[in-house]
Design an enzyme around this catalytic site. Structure first.
Site, short mmCIF file in Angstrom:
data_model
loop_
_atom_site.label_atom_id
_atom_site.label_comp_id
_atom_site.label_asym_id
_atom_site.label_seq_id
_atom_site.Cartn_x
_atom_site.Cartn_y
_atom_site.Cartn_z
N LYS A 81 0.85 -1.20 0.00
CA LYS A 81 0.00 0.00 0.00
C LYS A 81 0.88 1.24 0.00
O LYS A 81 1.88 1.30 0.74
CB LYS A 81 -0.90 -0.04 1.24
CG LYS A 81 -1.93 1.09 1.34
CD LYS A 81 -2.81 0.86 2.57
CE LYS A 81 -3.85 1.94 2.75
NZ LYS A 81 -4.71 1.69 3.93
N SER A 155 -9.39 1.72 3.27
CA SER A 155 -8.58 2.49 2.36
C SER A 155 -7.57 1.64 1.59
O SER A 155 -6.96 2.10 0.62
CB SER A 155 -7.82 3.58 3.14
OG SER A 155 -6.95 3.00 4.11
N SER A 179 -9.58 -0.57 7.60
CA SER A 179 -9.12 -0.62 6.22
C SER A 179 -8.47 -1.94 5.84
O SER A 179 -8.33 -2.25 4.65
CB SER A 179 -8.11 0.51 5.96
OG SER A 179 -8.71 1.76 6.20
#
Length: 593
Positions: A81, A155, A179
């Site tokens: 990420k 997210s 998330s």
């Protein structure tokens, strides 16, 4: 097009270590997979390692294996990420104005590289890890790979998609409000959220530094264990790191939300799937309902309390000097943090301490919690139309976990008719991480879940299942209204035993009225599947006093179906005892003859 089936990190590493394949061959296949899926959606990535650099790194892994090194992740490709540092790649947190080139990789990334894993790139995310839906990025919207009309969840949107789509066996995400769990639920994945401090957050762009956890998405619990084995441990460079500890859990009593406190936001399939999951968990443990209110109060502190100020602190320079560089929805959320005072922060800390004392007391009564990961999912267009309200719905069952210092693992619990996943999160006190994975294995053995549905590679047609009970049945007078819309026959079913069936008076052609009743019976129906447009046109043609509502089938699942207004019963004949409309028509034909 090559197959995009998911791959196991453990299996890849074992095959490379044993000489059945090479890291180079795996890297080449990974590049092919990525290139293929680029044609479906490219927005899952923000940056990628250059192909030749990846192949060169793979050759180096093969050389290390040849030299006798024991690499637990030999040649396993993974993604990161893009709020986690990887040396040689920019960290953007999905905000170009914030981007920087890190001097070193985050501690967890470096541990993975040292173990022989190959980083292939940085994935998209809700900007500054603020969101649970995946639509808040200037780099595009990663969509659910099982139904491209739906959100991926955020997210950690890009990280979840690259695993679900079979591009890499695992990917790092983060979790402050959920998330690392919500995207797993939507995409039939394992979302492993370790206890705070178990994995180092050194090299992570903070959202709420006191709450943040780096997480992993995998296809199975074995890979989650493997990654945890490699990266868990104390890190002197991280002031929030804790010594490694493992707390056993024997799931004799499992707490679930009280039924009257469960919110499904109109998603009957989610309610059905959660009930089935609780049944499976209840085969080996006692299920008790708990009061959700104190946990929800703690959750509210995250976005409606002073912890928003911690988000503002993380990007305070950008927020004050270049606010327009921030996504408008993200900016609106984080800017609220500037309105909180130190007094607010202390009062929030005091209230959280009281709520945590209550939460800690739960563990004397129950061994773990089993919650829906999210009560529903949404289409991308719906989320863009109401980005704050719908995002808040997704966090109902997740936002309290890190605030109250709990461990969690999100596990699949079935698929909706549209292909999107539903998941359950197993939650325990801090340091029960490994034990939760063991509970997950027992759950899978009991649930015997089917494989995830096929990937949506071209944009899946949206369909609706419709139960018909009377004149629309096969060989009945109005069946043509279904065949003319190319409705697909799904099967013959019975409703739950909570309906009564009436033959309406003065109806031409004769029509039944299906009415919900606690003292009802199972009624025979046929279920058909129509595309959304055809379903809409069909519904327009339904005359009063009939209507289209939601009908519960015998197995507890729900479909759309014919129901009736109260006026339909005026002068009607109760034919419930016949069990269905065909039996009534047969009886009338016999009487007439």
């Amino acid at each position: 097009m090559i197959a995009l089936e998911r791959r196991s990190a453990a299996a890849i590493a074992a095959a490379i270590r044993s000489g059945q394949t090479t890291a180079l061959a795996v890297a080449e296949e990974t590049l092919d997979r990525i290139a293929t899926y680029d044609a479906v959606q490219r927005a899952v990535w923000i940056s990628r390692v250059e192909p030749e650099d990846l192949l060169s790194a793979a050759r180096a892994i093969d050389a290390r294996i040849a030299a006798g090194e024991d690499l637990p992740l030999a040649g396993v490709p993974f993604a990161v990420k893009d709020n986690i540092d990887v040396a040689g790649l920019e960290t953007t947190a999905a905000c170009p104005a914030f981007a920087y080139l890190p001097a070193a990789s985050a501690t967890v990334v470096q541990k993975l590289l040292d173990a022989g894993a190959l980083c292939v790139g940085k994935t998209n995310l809700d900007q500054f890890a603020t969101g649970l839906n995946g639509t808040r990025s200037p780099y595009g919207v990663p969509r659910n790979p099982y139904n491209l009309a739906y959100v991926s969840g955020g997210s950690s949107s890009g990280s979840s998609v690259v695993v679900a789509a079979g591009l890499v066996p695992f990917a790092l995400g983060t979790d402050t409000a959920g998330s690392g769990r919500v995207p797993a639920a939507f995409q039939h994945l394992i979302g492993f959220k370790p206890s705070k401090g178990r994995w180092s957050t050194s090299g992570l762009v903070p959202a709420c530094r006191t709450l943040d956890c780096i997480t992993v998405f995998t296809d199975d619990t074995a890979d989650a264990r493997l990654i945890d084995h490699v990266v868990a441990g104390f890190d002197e460079a991280d002031p929030y790191s804790k010594p490694l500890a493992d707390r056993p859990v024997k799931p004799r009593v499992i707490g679930v939300p009280r039924r009257d406190q469960r919110m499904w936001f109109g998603d009957a399939e989610a309610e059905y799937l959660f009930d089935r999951a609780v049944e499976h968990l209840g085969r080996s443990a006692r299920i008790v309902e708990i009061d959700l209110a104190p946990l929800l109060e703690a959750a509210m502190l995250l976005y409606n309390g002073p912890w928003v100020a911690e988000r503002a602190a993380a990007i305070s320079d950008l927020l004050t000097t270049n606010p327009t560089a921030i996504d408008p929805t993200v900016r609106a959320v984080i800017a609220e943090g500037l309105n909180y005072s130190a007094v607010d922060a202390f009062n929030g800390a005091y209230r959280l301490a009281a709520l945590k004392r209550h939460a800690d007391g739960l563990w004397g009564k129950i061994d773990l919690l089993a919650f829906p990961t999210a009560g529903t999912t949404y289409r991308v267009v719906e989320m863009l139309a109401a980005p704050v309200a719908l995002n808040s719905n997704l966090g109902r069952y997740t936002n309290f976990v890190n605030l109250l210092d709990m461990a969690a693992v999100a596990v699949p619990a079935g698929a909706r008719a549209n292909g999107t996943g539903f998941g359950v999160t197993l939650i325990g006190p801090a340091n029960t991480d490994r034990a939760l994975l063991d509970v997950a294995d027992a759950y899978f053995a009991a649930a015997k879940l089917p494989f995830p549905p096929p990937l949506d590679l071209e944009g899946k047609m949206q369909t609706v299942k419709l139960a018909v009970v009377g004149a629309h049945l096969k060989d009945m007078p109005l069946h043509w209204q279904l065949t003319s819309r190319e409705a697909k026959f799904v099967g013959a079913f019975e409703t739950a035993p909570t309906y009564r069936l009436y033959a309406m008076a003065d109806s031409v052609p004769p029509k039944p009225a299906l009415v919900y009743a606690e003292d009802g019976a199972a009624i025979a129906v046929e279920v058909y599947e129509l595309d959304v447009a055809s379903f809409g046109s069909f519904t327009v043609d339904v005359p009063a006093p009939l209507a289209i509502g939601t009908v519960t089938l015998a197995d507890g699942s729900s479909v759309k179906g014919f129901v009736a207004e109260p006026r339909a019963l005026t002068g009607a004949t109760d034919i419930t005892h016949l069990g269905g409309w065909r039996a009534f028509i047969a009886q009338q034909t016999e009487i007439a003859s």
